[in-house]
Scaffold this motif. Structure first.
Motif, PDB file in Angstrom:
ATOM      1  N   ILE A  73      -6.234  11.410  17.902  1.00 49.25           N
ATOM      2  CA  ILE A  73      -6.447  10.443  16.827  1.00 49.25           C
ATOM      3  C   ILE A  73      -5.105  10.159  16.158  1.00 49.25           C
ATOM      4  O   ILE A  73      -4.392  11.087  15.758  1.00 49.25           O
ATOM      5  N   VAL A  74      -4.766   8.884  16.063  1.00 50.96           N
ATOM      6  CA  VAL A  74      -3.527   8.460  15.417  1.00 50.96           C
ATOM      7  C   VAL A  74      -3.897   7.755  14.121  1.00 50.96           C
ATOM      8  O   VAL A  74      -4.614   6.751  14.127  1.00 50.96           O
ATOM      9  N   VAL A  75      -3.445   8.295  12.999  1.00 50.20           N
ATOM     10  CA  VAL A  75      -3.755   7.732  11.689  1.00 50.20           C
ATOM     11  C   VAL A  75      -2.583   6.897  11.217  1.00 50.20           C
ATOM     12  O   VAL A  75      -1.454   7.385  11.139  1.00 50.20           O
ATOM     13  N   ASP A  76      -2.851   5.619  10.902  1.00 52.81           N
ATOM     14  CA  ASP A  76      -1.816   4.723  10.397  1.00 52.81           C
ATOM     15  C   ASP A  76      -2.155   4.388   8.959  1.00 52.81           C
ATOM     16  O   ASP A  76      -3.120   3.672   8.682  1.00 52.81           O
ATOM     17  N   ALA A  77      -1.403   4.919   8.012  1.00 54.21           N
ATOM     18  CA  ALA A  77      -1.759   4.723   6.609  1.00 54.21           C
ATOM     19  C   ALA A  77      -0.544   4.879   5.717  1.00 54.21           C
ATOM     20  O   ALA A  77       0.444   5.506   6.076  1.00 54.21           O
ATOM     21  N   GLU A  78      -0.661   4.297   4.532  1.00 66.57           N
ATOM     22  CA  GLU A  78       0.351   4.529   3.499  1.00 66.57           C
ATOM     23  C   GLU A  78      -0.223   5.545   2.521  1.00 66.57           C
ATOM     24  O   GLU A  78      -0.715   6.580   2.920  1.00 66.57           O
ATOM     25  N   SER A  79      -0.232   5.257   1.235  1.00 65.30           N
ATOM     26  CA  SER A  79      -0.726   6.233   0.272  1.00 65.30           C
ATOM     27  C   SER A  79      -2.217   6.496   0.443  1.00 65.30           C
ATOM     28  O   SER A  79      -2.720   7.545   0.078  1.00 65.30           O
ATOM     29  N   GLN A  80      -2.951   5.525   1.030  1.00 63.18           N
ATOM     30  CA  GLN A  80      -4.381   5.702   1.233  1.00 63.18           C
ATOM     31  C   GLN A  80      -4.679   6.770   2.271  1.00 63.18           C
ATOM     32  O   GLN A  80      -5.823   7.156   2.462  1.00 63.18           O
ATOM     33  N   GLY A  81      -3.653   7.233   2.962  1.00 62.67           N
ATOM     34  CA  GLY A  81      -3.849   8.236   3.998  1.00 62.67           C
ATOM     35  C   GLY A  81      -4.519   9.492   3.479  1.00 62.67           C
ATOM     36  O   GLY A  81      -5.252  10.155   4.196  1.00 62.67           O
ATOM     37  N   ARG A  82      -4.281   9.804   2.208  1.00 60.15           N
ATOM     38  CA  ARG A  82      -4.911  10.986   1.629  1.00 60.15           C
ATOM     39  C   ARG A  82      -6.422  10.828   1.547  1.00 60.15           C
ATOM     40  O   ARG A  82      -7.166  11.794   1.581  1.00 60.15           O
ATOM     41  N   ASP A  83      -6.873   9.578   1.423  1.00 64.18           N
ATOM     42  CA  ASP A  83      -8.307   9.327   1.339  1.00 64.18           C
ATOM     43  C   ASP A  83      -8.965   9.371   2.712  1.00 64.18           C
ATOM     44  O   ASP A  83     -10.014   9.986   2.889  1.00 64.18           O
ATOM     45  N   ILE A  84      -8.371   8.718   3.698  1.00 58.95           N
ATOM     46  CA  ILE A  84      -8.998   8.673   5.018  1.00 58.95           C
ATOM     47  C   ILE A  84      -8.830   9.983   5.779  1.00 58.95           C
ATOM     48  O   ILE A  84      -9.557  10.223   6.731  1.00 58.95           O
ATOM     49  N   LEU A  85      -7.895  10.817   5.335  1.00 63.98           N
ATOM     50  CA  LEU A  85      -7.707  12.099   6.015  1.00 63.98           C
ATOM     51  C   LEU A  85      -8.997  12.913   5.989  1.00 63.98           C
ATOM     52  O   LEU A  85      -9.329  13.594   6.965  1.00 63.98           O
ATOM     53  N   GLU A  86      -9.740  12.827   4.890  1.00 61.39           N
ATOM     54  CA  GLU A  86     -10.998  13.566   4.794  1.00 61.39           C
ATOM     55  C   GLU A  86     -11.977  13.111   5.870  1.00 61.39           C
ATOM     56  O   GLU A  86     -12.662  13.928   6.488  1.00 61.39           O
ATOM     57  N   HIS A  87     -12.046  11.801   6.110  1.00 59.90           N
ATOM     58  CA  HIS A  87     -12.940  11.279   7.136  1.00 59.90           C
ATOM     59  C   HIS A  87     -12.486  11.725   8.526  1.00 59.90           C
ATOM     60  O   HIS A  87     -13.311  12.058   9.385  1.00 59.90           O
ATOM     61  N   VAL A  88     -11.181  11.737   8.743  1.00 56.99           N
ATOM     62  CA  VAL A  88     -10.657  12.152  10.046  1.00 56.99           C
ATOM     63  C   VAL A  88     -10.951  13.628  10.296  1.00 56.99           C
ATOM     64  O   VAL A  88     -11.356  14.021  11.400  1.00 56.99           O
ATOM     65  N   VAL A  89     -10.748  14.450   9.274  1.00 57.93           N
ATOM     66  CA  VAL A  89     -11.021  15.884   9.409  1.00 57.93           C
ATOM     67  C   VAL A  89     -12.500  16.117   9.695  1.00 57.93           C
ATOM     68  O   VAL A  89     -12.868  16.943  10.544  1.00 57.93           O
ATOM     69  N   MET A  90     -13.379  15.380   9.018  1.00 60.87           N
ATOM     70  CA  MET A  90     -14.812  15.494   9.274  1.00 60.87           C
ATOM     71  C   MET A  90     -15.130  15.083  10.709  1.00 60.87           C
ATOM     72  O   MET A  90     -15.989  15.677  11.357  1.00 60.87           O
ATOM     73  N   ALA A  91     -14.424  14.084  11.214  1.00 64.57           N
ATOM     74  CA  ALA A  91     -14.676  13.588  12.564  1.00 64.57           C
ATOM     75  C   ALA A  91     -14.244  14.575  13.633  1.00 64.57           C
ATOM     76  O   ALA A  91     -14.694  14.494  14.779  1.00 64.57           O
TER      77      ALA A  91
END
Length: 212
Positions: free
Chosen positions: A71-89
């Protein structure tokens, strides 16, 4: 001149903060361009980008359906928010995670690594260096998984040893056997039944607990 892409069988999913709205604002347009650049860089490096997904609450289901290798996450400051979804996934089936961010605030890098991110790139998308980042992340993930397996095996062996020792103690106290004799009897029973020594020991313990 870019290096010629080598064939690569890794199936990658790019996760971004949000999907574009009907009338995207300047920030959304910039994010979409970042994702486009990253996708092109991954494709030119020879990787198979199978999907680009928003980092929302439906991400775990989509990841489970697609079954990517990374999984490659492309984000700026919002990365802290979507990280939770990625970890759950990736909670039930671990996968390497690479995170690209233009956010100058690196205070959450430790949290990202602790959450399971294999590589964190805070300098945006390094188009000419995507392949080394991906390869290092995969190597690190595989090394950590090997350590996890070895630790799990060591814990399992320790637990089995405790079960066998307890079973030996029961035979020694109730049948007057020496430790060697108790072990030999357990080992013979395991060989006769074609099962593991720890399983024979656990059956003996269960029977003793039942009889009191």
């Amino acid at each position: 001149m870019k290096a010629e892409a080598r064939p690569n069988h890794l199936r990658l999913v790019i996760v971004l903060p949000v999907a574009l709205s009907a009338e995207p604002d300047e920030a959304e347009v910039a994010e979409a361009e970042r994702t486009r650049v990253l996708r092109i860089a991954l494709l030119e490096a020879g990787y198979n980008v199978v999907a680009t997904l928003p980092g929302d609450r439906f991400l775990p289901e989509r990841i489970a359906q697609i079954q990517p290798d990374m999984i490659v996450v492309d984000a700026e400051s919002q990365g802290r928010d979507i990280l939770e979804h990625v970890v759950m996934a990736t909670r039930d089936e671990r996968r390497p995670i690479v995170m690209f961010s233009d956010d100058e605030d690196t205070s959450h890098v430790r949290r990202a690594i602790a959450a399971g991110v294999s590589a964190y790139v805070a300098a945006g998308v390094p188009s000419d260096h995507v392949r080394p980042v991906i390869e290092v992340a995969m190597a690190r993930f595989e090394h950590e998984e090997q350590l996890r397996r070895e630790l799990a095996d060591a814990r399992s062996q320790l637990e089995e040893r405790k079960v066998v020792d307890r079973a030996k103690g029961l035979l020694m106290s109730r049948q007057g056997l020496s430790e060697q004799e108790a072990y030999a009897r357990l080992r013979k029973a395991a060989m006769d039944k074609g099962i593991r020594l720890a399983e024979v020991a656990q059956r003996l313990i269960d029977a003793a607990d039942l009889l009191g």
